[in-house]
Scaffold this motif. Structure first.
Motif, short mmCIF file in Angstrom:
data_model
loop_
_atom_site.label_atom_id
_atom_site.label_comp_id
_atom_site.label_asym_id
_atom_site.label_seq_id
_atom_site.Cartn_x
_atom_site.Cartn_y
_atom_site.Cartn_z
N LEU A 164 20.90 45.89 111.22
CA LEU A 164 21.41 44.89 110.28
C LEU A 164 22.36 43.92 110.99
O LEU A 164 22.32 42.71 110.76
N ALA A 165 23.21 44.45 111.86
CA ALA A 165 24.16 43.60 112.58
C ALA A 165 23.42 42.63 113.51
O ALA A 165 23.75 41.44 113.56
N LEU A 166 22.43 43.12 114.24
CA LEU A 166 21.64 42.25 115.11
C LEU A 166 20.88 41.21 114.30
O LEU A 166 20.79 40.05 114.69
N LEU A 167 20.34 41.64 113.17
CA LEU A 167 19.62 40.72 112.30
C LEU A 167 20.56 39.62 111.80
O LEU A 167 20.21 38.44 111.78
N PHE A 168 21.78 40.02 111.42
CA PHE A 168 22.76 39.05 110.95
C PHE A 168 23.11 38.04 112.04
O PHE A 168 23.14 36.84 111.81
N VAL A 169 23.37 38.54 113.25
CA VAL A 169 23.74 37.65 114.35
C VAL A 169 22.61 36.66 114.64
O VAL A 169 22.84 35.46 114.81
N ALA A 170 21.38 37.17 114.68
CA ALA A 170 20.23 36.30 114.95
C ALA A 170 20.06 35.26 113.85
O ALA A 170 19.87 34.07 114.12
N MET A 171 20.12 35.72 112.59
CA MET A 171 19.93 34.77 111.48
C MET A 171 21.08 33.78 111.38
O MET A 171 20.87 32.62 111.05
N ALA A 172 22.30 34.21 111.68
CA ALA A 172 23.44 33.29 111.64
C ALA A 172 23.27 32.21 112.71
O ALA A 172 23.50 31.02 112.45
N GLY A 173 22.85 32.59 113.91
CA GLY A 173 22.62 31.61 114.96
C GLY A 173 21.54 30.62 114.59
O GLY A 173 21.71 29.41 114.75
N VAL A 174 20.42 31.12 114.08
CA VAL A 174 19.33 30.24 113.67
C VAL A 174 19.77 29.34 112.52
O VAL A 174 19.49 28.14 112.50
N ALA A 175 20.49 29.91 111.55
CA ALA A 175 20.92 29.13 110.40
C ALA A 175 21.89 28.02 110.80
O ALA A 175 21.79 26.89 110.31
N VAL A 176 22.83 28.32 111.68
CA VAL A 176 23.80 27.30 112.11
C VAL A 176 23.08 26.19 112.88
O VAL A 176 23.34 25.01 112.67
N LEU A 177 22.16 26.56 113.78
CA LEU A 177 21.42 25.54 114.51
C LEU A 177 20.55 24.70 113.57
O LEU A 177 20.48 23.47 113.71
N ALA B 244 30.31 32.04 100.95
CA ALA B 244 29.89 30.88 100.17
C ALA B 244 31.06 30.34 99.35
O ALA B 244 31.26 29.12 99.25
N ILE B 245 31.85 31.22 98.77
CA ILE B 245 33.03 30.80 98.01
C ILE B 245 34.04 30.14 98.94
O ILE B 245 34.65 29.11 98.61
N ALA B 246 34.21 30.70 100.14
CA ALA B 246 35.13 30.10 101.12
C ALA B 246 34.67 28.70 101.49
O ALA B 246 35.49 27.80 101.66
N GLU B 247 33.35 28.49 101.60
CA GLU B 247 32.83 27.15 101.91
C GLU B 247 33.17 26.18 100.78
O GLU B 247 33.47 25.01 101.03
N LEU B 248 33.11 26.65 99.54
CA LEU B 248 33.46 25.78 98.41
C LEU B 248 34.94 25.42 98.41
O LEU B 248 35.31 24.30 98.08
N LEU B 249 35.78 26.38 98.78
CA LEU B 249 37.23 26.14 98.77
C LEU B 249 37.69 25.30 99.95
O LEU B 249 38.59 24.48 99.82
N VAL B 250 37.10 25.53 101.12
CA VAL B 250 37.47 24.81 102.33
C VAL B 250 36.18 24.30 102.96
O VAL B 250 35.66 24.89 103.89
N PRO B 251 35.66 23.16 102.45
CA PRO B 251 34.37 22.70 102.96
C PRO B 251 34.44 22.34 104.44
O PRO B 251 35.36 21.68 104.89
N GLY B 252 33.45 22.82 105.17
CA GLY B 252 33.37 22.53 106.59
C GLY B 252 31.94 22.46 107.07
O GLY B 252 31.68 22.22 108.22
N TYR B 253 31.01 22.70 106.17
CA TYR B 253 29.58 22.60 106.44
C TYR B 253 29.02 23.68 107.35
O TYR B 253 27.90 23.58 107.78
N PHE B 254 29.75 24.70 107.67
CA PHE B 254 29.18 25.72 108.53
C PHE B 254 29.22 27.11 107.91
O PHE B 254 28.37 27.93 108.18
N LEU B 255 30.20 27.40 107.07
CA LEU B 255 30.27 28.73 106.47
C LEU B 255 29.08 29.01 105.56
O LEU B 255 28.65 30.15 105.44
N ILE B 256 28.52 27.99 104.94
CA ILE B 256 27.41 28.20 104.03
C ILE B 256 26.20 28.75 104.78
O ILE B 256 25.43 29.54 104.24
N TRP B 257 26.03 28.35 106.03
CA TRP B 257 24.89 28.84 106.82
C TRP B 257 25.10 30.30 107.21
O TRP B 257 24.16 31.09 107.21
N ILE B 258 26.32 30.65 107.52
CA ILE B 258 26.63 32.05 107.84
C ILE B 258 26.52 32.90 106.57
O ILE B 258 26.06 34.04 106.60
#
Length: 145
Positions: free
Chosen positions: A54-67, A19-33
């Motif tokens: 946890l890793a599978l949950l993260f991958v699934a949620m990251a994919g859903v969040a980005v979409l 989230a901090i990286a998204e604030l420093l270098v806005p790109g609209y995708f890091l916030i979803w991850i």
């Protein structure tokens, strides 16, 4: 790395860092991850889950969040302060110009300020005043003023 991410707090920390990286270098995708990492950490705090889950949950949620983020941005485009900022032809619509090279057969050249533009419009002699009513790429569409 797997030892680090076995702790739910590591997932929360990863979410905060992203989230901090998204604030420093806005790109609209890091916030979803980042949101996916935070949710993974919260799930790990609520339930004792092994790293693989946890890793599978993260991958699934990251994919859903980005979409979901892409879909949200498509439905809610940002409003530009000046929509014609990088559209020089669009900025001239409604303004006056002078025919620099006679418009014959529907095409010629007009001068606006210190720049000459290709123009399309009714036949007019050089020196006639015109008004820009549109543009097609770099060709201005004009009508007599």
């Amino acid at each position: 790395m797997t030892v680090l991410l076995e702790s739910p707090w590591a997932w929360v920390a990863l979410g905060v860092v992203l989230a901090i990286a998204e604030l420093l270098v806005p790109g609209y995708f890091l916030i979803w991850i980042a949101a996916a990492a935070l949710l993974t950490g919260l799930a790990g705090l609520a339930l004792p889950l092994p790293f693989a889950v946890l890793a599978l949950l993260f991958v699934a949620m990251a994919g859903v969040a980005v979409l979901a983020g892409r879909r949200w941005y498509a439905r809610n485009p940002g409003v530009d302060a000046d929509p014609a900022l990088n559209d020089r032809g669009g900025q001239l619509v409604g303004q006056g110009a002078v025919v620099a090279c006679a418009i014959s057969g529907g095409s010629g050249r007009v001068r606006h300020g210190d720049t000459e533009w290709l123009a399309r419009g009714p036949d007019l002699p050089a020196g006639a005043r015109v008004r820009v009513v549109g543009h097609e790429g770099t060709v201005l569409v004009v009508e007599p003023a």
